[in-house]
Enzyme design. Structure first.
Site, PDB file in Angstrom:
ATOM      1  N   ALA A  46     -46.457  34.881   4.158  1.00  0.00           N
ATOM      2  CA  ALA A  46     -45.689  33.643   4.353  1.00  0.00           C
ATOM      3  C   ALA A  46     -45.840  33.021   5.755  1.00  0.00           C
ATOM      4  O   ALA A  46     -46.198  31.838   5.867  1.00  0.00           O
ATOM      5  CB  ALA A  46     -44.228  33.903   3.999  1.00  0.00           C
ATOM      6  N   ARG A  87     -49.711  26.553  -2.041  1.00  0.00           N
ATOM      7  CA  ARG A  87     -49.019  27.705  -2.662  1.00  0.00           C
ATOM      8  C   ARG A  87     -47.528  27.370  -2.732  1.00  0.00           C
ATOM      9  O   ARG A  87     -46.969  26.871  -1.750  1.00  0.00           O
ATOM     10  CB  ARG A  87     -49.233  29.007  -1.873  1.00  0.00           C
ATOM     11  CG  ARG A  87     -50.638  29.580  -2.054  1.00  0.00           C
ATOM     12  CD  ARG A  87     -50.751  30.991  -1.532  1.00  0.00           C
ATOM     13  NE  ARG A  87     -50.328  31.988  -2.500  1.00  0.00           N
ATOM     14  CZ  ARG A  87     -50.246  33.294  -2.226  1.00  0.00           C
ATOM     15  NH1 ARG A  87     -50.520  33.741  -1.018  1.00  0.00           N
ATOM     16  NH2 ARG A  87     -49.870  34.152  -3.155  1.00  0.00           N
ATOM     17  N   ASP A 236     -41.102  35.983   0.781  1.00  0.00           N
ATOM     18  CA  ASP A 236     -41.667  34.629   0.843  1.00  0.00           C
ATOM     19  C   ASP A 236     -40.588  33.561   0.831  1.00  0.00           C
ATOM     20  O   ASP A 236     -40.806  32.429   1.268  1.00  0.00           O
ATOM     21  CB  ASP A 236     -42.654  34.420  -0.300  1.00  0.00           C
ATOM     22  CG  ASP A 236     -43.960  35.111   0.034  1.00  0.00           C
ATOM     23  OD1 ASP A 236     -43.973  36.353   0.077  1.00  0.00           O
ATOM     24  OD2 ASP A 236     -44.950  34.417   0.321  1.00  0.00           O
TER      25      ASP A 236
HETATM   26  O1  MRU Z   1     -49.548  36.766  -2.088  1.00  0.00           O
HETATM   27  P1  MRU Z   1     -49.376  37.145  -0.644  1.00  0.00           P
HETATM   28  O2  MRU Z   1     -50.283  38.235  -0.206  1.00  0.00           O
HETATM   29  O3  MRU Z   1     -49.399  35.952   0.256  1.00  0.00           O
HETATM   30  O4  MRU Z   1     -47.901  37.721  -0.584  1.00  0.00           O
HETATM   31  C1  MRU Z   1     -47.394  38.149   0.644  1.00  0.00           C
HETATM   32  C2  MRU Z   1     -46.078  38.785   0.510  1.00  0.00           C
HETATM   33  O5  MRU Z   1     -45.518  38.875  -0.549  1.00  0.00           O
HETATM   34  C3  MRU Z   1     -45.433  39.253   1.757  1.00  0.00           C
HETATM   35  O6  MRU Z   1     -44.601  40.331   1.487  1.00  0.00           O
HETATM   36  C4  MRU Z   1     -44.614  38.089   2.341  1.00  0.00           C
HETATM   37  O7  MRU Z   1     -45.399  36.975   2.579  1.00  0.00           O
HETATM   38  C5  MRU Z   1     -43.848  38.413   3.538  1.00  0.00           C
HETATM   39  S1  MRU Z   1     -44.707  39.293   4.788  1.00  0.00           S
HETATM   40  C6  MRU Z   1     -45.012  38.367   6.060  1.00  0.00           C
END
Ligand code: MRU
Length: 346
Positions: A46, A87, A236
């Site tokens: 995120a 996204r 997120d």
């Molecule tokens: O699909 P992604 O790899 O972008 O998902 C990331 C996550 O779910 C993380 O746990 C989330 O972004 C928080 S970590 C900074």
């Protein structure tokens, strides 16, 4: 090195699709390519996608041929919509784009067009620098929750790669390790994109933190056997009542932790908290290409029959009752989250 950075008038990002096999940095000169890189998960996590989108707007400023500030702002608005749609679940993306657009909008009368372009780049740089500082503050608050000798289950990748640098949940683990606490991490693979096995394991190797990889369906076993004392993950988007949207599988992990009395913490910058959404059912959940589920091999052969269909929701929502605490840069928030979250969001 940072995951997302500006150098020689280009946005540079570590290519997270090919780690740990290869470490490569890719360069971007256009906002549309940045939006595509976010969708394609060259950059993910995120806070990292928020910073990438902010620099994407800086690129859009330089791409615009407009000689007036109002023309530049109109081009930026178009670019903002493209970047925001890359996204849907992580609110940091929209938060970062809105922050840059607000600054640009406020200053459009006071600056000429070139000054405005520079201002946008400065603001993106500020946002990226702040992300690192915020992560370090969260890490200090979170590390206080970790005891010497703890085994921690960690989900997805929440480290330097998921942020500009340092990380959220993995940043907490890193700081606890640097404080001299003897900790062990059970890294769940995080199907289907394997952010745990590929990226978190790679980061833990760099930091010298002991770990073992487990498949996602092993967490319940370790929790039930009393072999893990804490669960840490990122998020997120956190709704106003403390429901947490995070990488698919977080819900099942949190259920197993709750059933076994093991504390589960979400570690999030306050930019991940969306007070405009009353509860987690309102959070948009990204559904990705089913090939991410199907394109996996076992002993060199595809695992699924040729015509198999699959589903691929990329995130799930963990209800607030399963979350022990939410670690932010402004302190750890405990239930009732609908009351206490408001206190940390400035
Ligand atoms: O699909 P992604 O790899 O972008 O998902 C990331 C996550 O779910 C993380 O746990 C989330 O972004 C928080 S970590 C900074």
């Amino acid at each position: 090195m940072r995951t997302v950075f500006w150098e020689n008038n280009e946005l540079k990002m570590i290519d997270q699709r090919i780690l740990p096999a290869r470490f490569e940095v890719v360069s971007y000169r256009g906002h549309k390519e940045v939006a595509h890189a976010i969708t394609d998960m060259v950059v993910r996590g995120a806070p990292a996608i928020g910073a990438a989108a902010a620099f994407g707007l800086a690129l859009a400023g330089y791409e615009s041929a407009s000689s007036s500030t109002s023309g530049l702002l109109a081009d930026l608005q178009t670019a903002a919509a493209v970047l925001k749609s890359s996204r849907p679940t992580a609110v940091n993306l929209a938060w970062a784009v809105d922050r840059i657009m607000t600054v640009a909008g406020k200053m459009k009368e006071e600056r000429n067009v070139d000054q405005l372009r520079l201002l946008i780049l400065d603001e993106a740089q500020k946002l990226a620098d702040e992300d690192v500082q915020i992560n370090k503050r969260m890490a200090e608050h979170g590390a206080a929750l970790i005891n010497d000798g703890d085994t921690i289950i960690h989900h997805c990748n929440t480290g330097a790669l998921a942020t500009v640098d340092w990380g959220t949940a993995l940043g907490v683990i890193r700081t606890a390790h640097e404080q001299g606490k003897k900790i062990h991490v059970l890294v769940d693979e995080t199907r289907p994109r394997l952010q745990g096995a590929r990226l978190t394991a790679w980061e833990l190797e760099q930091y010298g933190i002991p770990y073992e990889i487990i498949t996602d369906n092993m967490s319940g076993y370790f929790l039930q056997a009393g072999k893990a004392q804490k669960v840490f993950f990122g998020a997120d988007r956190v709704a106003a009542n403390g429901d947490v949207a995070n990488k698919i599988g977080t819900y099942m992990l949190s259920l197993a932790a709750y059933d076994n009395g093991v504390p589960a913490y979400a570690v999030v910058p306050t930019s991940t908290i969306d007070l405009s959404l009353a509860h987690g059912d309102l959070i948009p959940i990204e559904e990705r290409n089913p090939n991410e589920v199907l394109d996996i091999q076992f002993q060199g052969e595809p695992v699924a029959p040729k015509n198999a269909k699959a589903r691929n929701p990329a995130f799930d929502v963990t209800p607030n009752r399963l979350i022990t605490g939410i670690v932010t840069e402004n302190g750890v928030v405990y239930p009732p989250f609908e009351v206490n979250l408001k206190g940390v969001v400035k």
